[in-house]
Design a protein around this motif. Structure first.
Motif, mmCIF file in Angstrom:
data_model
loop_
_atom_site.group_PDB
_atom_site.id
_atom_site.type_symbol
_atom_site.label_atom_id
_atom_site.label_comp_id
_atom_site.label_asym_id
_atom_site.label_seq_id
_atom_site.Cartn_x
_atom_site.Cartn_y
_atom_site.Cartn_z
ATOM 1 N N LEU A 6 -27.672 -21.939 67.448
ATOM 2 C CA LEU A 6 -27.671 -22.964 68.501
ATOM 3 C C LEU A 6 -26.261 -23.423 68.857
ATOM 4 O O LEU A 6 -25.925 -23.555 70.045
ATOM 5 C CB LEU A 6 -28.522 -24.160 68.051
ATOM 6 C CG LEU A 6 -28.757 -25.266 69.070
ATOM 7 C CD1 LEU A 6 -29.667 -24.772 70.205
ATOM 8 C CD2 LEU A 6 -29.387 -26.492 68.398
ATOM 9 N N VAL A 7 -25.421 -23.669 67.839
ATOM 10 C CA VAL A 7 -24.109 -24.276 68.107
ATOM 11 C C VAL A 7 -22.944 -23.520 67.469
ATOM 12 O O VAL A 7 -21.783 -23.930 67.611
ATOM 13 C CB VAL A 7 -24.069 -25.754 67.646
ATOM 14 C CG1 VAL A 7 -25.004 -26.598 68.495
ATOM 15 C CG2 VAL A 7 -24.399 -25.885 66.159
ATOM 16 N N GLY A 8 -23.222 -22.445 66.746
ATOM 17 C CA GLY A 8 -22.151 -21.658 66.158
ATOM 18 C C GLY A 8 -21.940 -21.934 64.680
ATOM 19 O O GLY A 8 -22.312 -22.993 64.156
ATOM 20 N N THR A 9 -21.327 -20.982 64.005
ATOM 21 C CA THR A 9 -21.142 -21.096 62.557
ATOM 22 C C THR A 9 -20.082 -22.113 62.158
ATOM 23 O O THR A 9 -19.952 -22.435 60.973
ATOM 24 C CB THR A 9 -20.765 -19.729 61.956
ATOM 25 O OG1 THR A 9 -19.604 -19.211 62.623
ATOM 26 C CG2 THR A 9 -21.908 -18.748 62.084
ATOM 27 N N TRP A 23 -18.670 -26.126 48.942
ATOM 28 C CA TRP A 23 -18.749 -27.588 49.073
ATOM 29 C C TRP A 23 -20.203 -27.973 49.332
ATOM 30 O O TRP A 23 -20.775 -27.627 50.356
ATOM 31 C CB TRP A 23 -17.857 -28.010 50.233
ATOM 32 C CG TRP A 23 -17.706 -29.461 50.517
ATOM 33 C CD1 TRP A 23 -18.670 -30.440 50.477
ATOM 34 C CD2 TRP A 23 -16.499 -30.128 50.950
ATOM 35 N NE1 TRP A 23 -18.145 -31.652 50.838
ATOM 36 C CE2 TRP A 23 -16.813 -31.488 51.140
ATOM 37 C CE3 TRP A 23 -15.213 -29.680 51.219
ATOM 38 C CZ2 TRP A 23 -15.869 -32.417 51.575
ATOM 39 C CZ3 TRP A 23 -14.270 -30.606 51.650
ATOM 40 C CH2 TRP A 23 -14.592 -31.956 51.817
ATOM 41 N N ASP A 24 -20.809 -28.689 48.381
ATOM 42 C CA ASP A 24 -22.156 -29.245 48.555
ATOM 43 C C ASP A 24 -21.988 -30.709 48.932
ATOM 44 O O ASP A 24 -21.555 -31.527 48.113
ATOM 45 C CB ASP A 24 -22.958 -29.090 47.259
ATOM 46 C CG ASP A 24 -24.371 -29.652 47.371
ATOM 47 O OD1 ASP A 24 -24.748 -30.123 48.456
ATOM 48 O OD2 ASP A 24 -25.088 -29.635 46.350
ATOM 49 N N ARG A 79 -17.997 -17.943 54.666
ATOM 50 C CA ARG A 79 -16.981 -18.843 54.110
ATOM 51 C C ARG A 79 -17.014 -20.213 54.804
ATOM 52 O O ARG A 79 -16.891 -21.257 54.151
ATOM 53 C CB ARG A 79 -15.587 -18.232 54.264
ATOM 54 C CG ARG A 79 -15.286 -17.090 53.301
ATOM 55 C CD ARG A 79 -13.889 -16.537 53.562
ATOM 56 N NE ARG A 79 -13.527 -15.493 52.644
ATOM 57 C CZ ARG A 79 -12.985 -15.684 51.454
ATOM 58 N NH1 ARG A 79 -12.727 -16.917 51.054
ATOM 59 N NH2 ARG A 79 -12.681 -14.669 50.667
ATOM 60 N N LYS A 80 -17.176 -20.206 56.107
ATOM 61 C CA LYS A 80 -17.263 -21.467 56.837
ATOM 62 C C LYS A 80 -18.465 -22.285 56.375
ATOM 63 O O LYS A 80 -18.371 -23.492 56.133
ATOM 64 C CB LYS A 80 -17.367 -21.200 58.341
ATOM 65 C CG LYS A 80 -16.117 -20.635 58.981
ATOM 66 C CD LYS A 80 -16.364 -20.358 60.462
ATOM 67 C CE LYS A 80 -15.153 -19.776 61.144
ATOM 68 N NZ LYS A 80 -15.410 -19.497 62.584
ATOM 69 N N ILE A 81 -19.611 -21.620 56.264
ATOM 70 C CA ILE A 81 -20.846 -22.293 55.876
ATOM 71 C C ILE A 81 -20.756 -22.836 54.452
ATOM 72 O O ILE A 81 -21.222 -23.940 54.161
ATOM 73 C CB ILE A 81 -22.036 -21.325 56.032
ATOM 74 C CG1 ILE A 81 -22.259 -20.988 57.510
ATOM 75 C CG2 ILE A 81 -23.317 -21.900 55.413
ATOM 76 C CD1 ILE A 81 -23.119 -19.758 57.742
ATOM 77 N N LEU A 82 -20.151 -22.070 53.563
ATOM 78 C CA LEU A 82 -20.060 -22.485 52.162
ATOM 79 C C LEU A 82 -19.163 -23.699 51.963
ATOM 80 O O LEU A 82 -19.384 -24.474 51.014
ATOM 81 C CB LEU A 82 -19.547 -21.329 51.302
ATOM 82 C CG LEU A 82 -20.504 -20.163 51.072
ATOM 83 C CD1 LEU A 82 -19.814 -19.070 50.267
ATOM 84 C CD2 LEU A 82 -21.775 -20.624 50.354
ATOM 85 N N GLY A 83 -18.161 -23.880 52.811
ATOM 86 C CA GLY A 83 -17.301 -25.029 52.566
ATOM 87 C C GLY A 83 -16.177 -25.276 53.540
ATOM 88 O O GLY A 83 -15.699 -26.409 53.661
#
Length: 332
Positions: A250-253, A17-18, A316-320
């Motif tokens: 700083l705040v987690g993935t 997700w962009d 996976r979390k970061i990507l979307g």
């Protein structure tokens, strides 16, 4: 198996997700609209595209919504306009790119107020930020020397956004105004395309206290790929991942994602920079404004994260997945 193959495999399997891309603000420029095919080919599943920013007139915002909606309806075999999480899930299941709209600043609502929020949400606007660099009736922008905070007008718009399920965004917004938004929030607030100022000091980048406040709402900071904001002279994947790692540390993935801010029409960008000095006070020095990382490099970003030791679930979390979580919490 190479790391690039690992990245490619993960991108094919993950939700990607962009959360911000910039099409030209010309509602019938179908040649540029068609470049969304490259976004889909890169492995992106969901993309948010702008329909206006800052001082762009209300009529142009509405023309963009109408023009893009017509175009998307004609491209049904490979993409679709989405308004809900269920729409995204259906698009992904059928192998189609999910597209929704965003509005960069509440200035078009200076006169109409909150009356436009519900029809825009129904038309496919998923998030709206408060102020684009400069102040409007809702609040102050990030270039303001005197940030007067969120106004009553802004509070009414935000309340209506919350009612109809539109996500509040604080990219481009002044510090005090952004903090006011998050202090009054009862749902996740995002920075759709903002980088940490600790990694590179720039008026468009955000300090640690705003990142922490965003995370406390359950929100997400989307890292953008603009060279001027990454701070390494050019837009490199390595530098972008530096920014991702900083926010994650700083705040987690759970609270970092991608909002690459890729501009499809570089000439239009330069024209805006040259003709709007009040909105872009450092335009003359923004030599890297057109150096940027596009969505076609999402596999490289993924591979770099894996190479640095990020675990698959975090990537996976970061990507979307983080953006999807916010959408589930806010969208109706």
């Amino acid at each position: 198996m190479t790391l690039m193959t690992d990245g490619d495999n993960l991108v094919r399997d993950a939700l990607v997700w962009d959360n911000h891309a910039c099409l030209p603000l010309r509602p019938d420029d179908y040649d540029f609209f068609d470049r969304l095919r490259a976004v889909a080919a890169a492995g992106v599943n969901v993309v948010s595209v702008n329909v206006g920013f800052g001082p762009v007139p209300l009529a142009q915002h509405e023309a963009m919504i109408a023009g893009l909606s017509r175009w998307l309806e004609r491209q049904g075999e490979w993409c679709r306009l989405v308004r809900s999480v269920a729409d995204i899930e259906a698009a992904r299941a059928s192998g189609k790119l999910a597209v929704f709209f965003d509005v960069e600043g509440m200035a078009p609502l200076d006169e109409g107020g909150e009356a436009l929020v519900e029809p825009w949400r129904k038309a496919g606007v998923g998030w709206m930020l408060v102020a684009y660099n400069a102040a409007n009736r809702a609040g102050s922008g990030c270039t303001e020397t005197a940030d007067t905070g969120l106004t009553d007008h802004g509070k009414r718009i935000l309340a209506e956004m919350r009612r109809v399920g539109m996500i509040a965004c604080c990219s481009h917004t002044g510090h005090r105004t952004a903090m006011d938004v998050m202090e009054h929030a009862d749902a996740p607030v995002i920075f759709s395309h903002s980088n940490p100022a600790t990694v590179f000091a720039h008026y468009r980048n955000i300090p640690d206290d705003l990142i922490r406040a965003c995370a406390e709402t359950g929100g997400v900071v989307g890292i953008n790929g603009i060279g001027s904001f990454l701070g390494d002279g050019t837009a490199s994947v390595s530098r972008l991942v530096d920014h991702i790692e900083y926010v994650a540390g700083l705040v987690g993935t759970d609270h970092v994602g991608l909002g690459l801010d890729y501009v499809f029409d570089k000439k239009e960008l330069l024209d805006y920079l040259n003709t709007m000095p009040d909105l872009f006070p450092d335009a003359a020095s923004m030599a890297n404004a057109t150096s940027m990382i596009g969505p076609e490099r999402v596999v490289e970003i993924t591979a770099e994260l894996l190479d640095r030791g990020a675990d698959v679930q975090s990537v996976r979390k970061i990507l979307g997945e983080n953006w999807m979580r916010v959408a589930r919490a806010v969208w109706r």
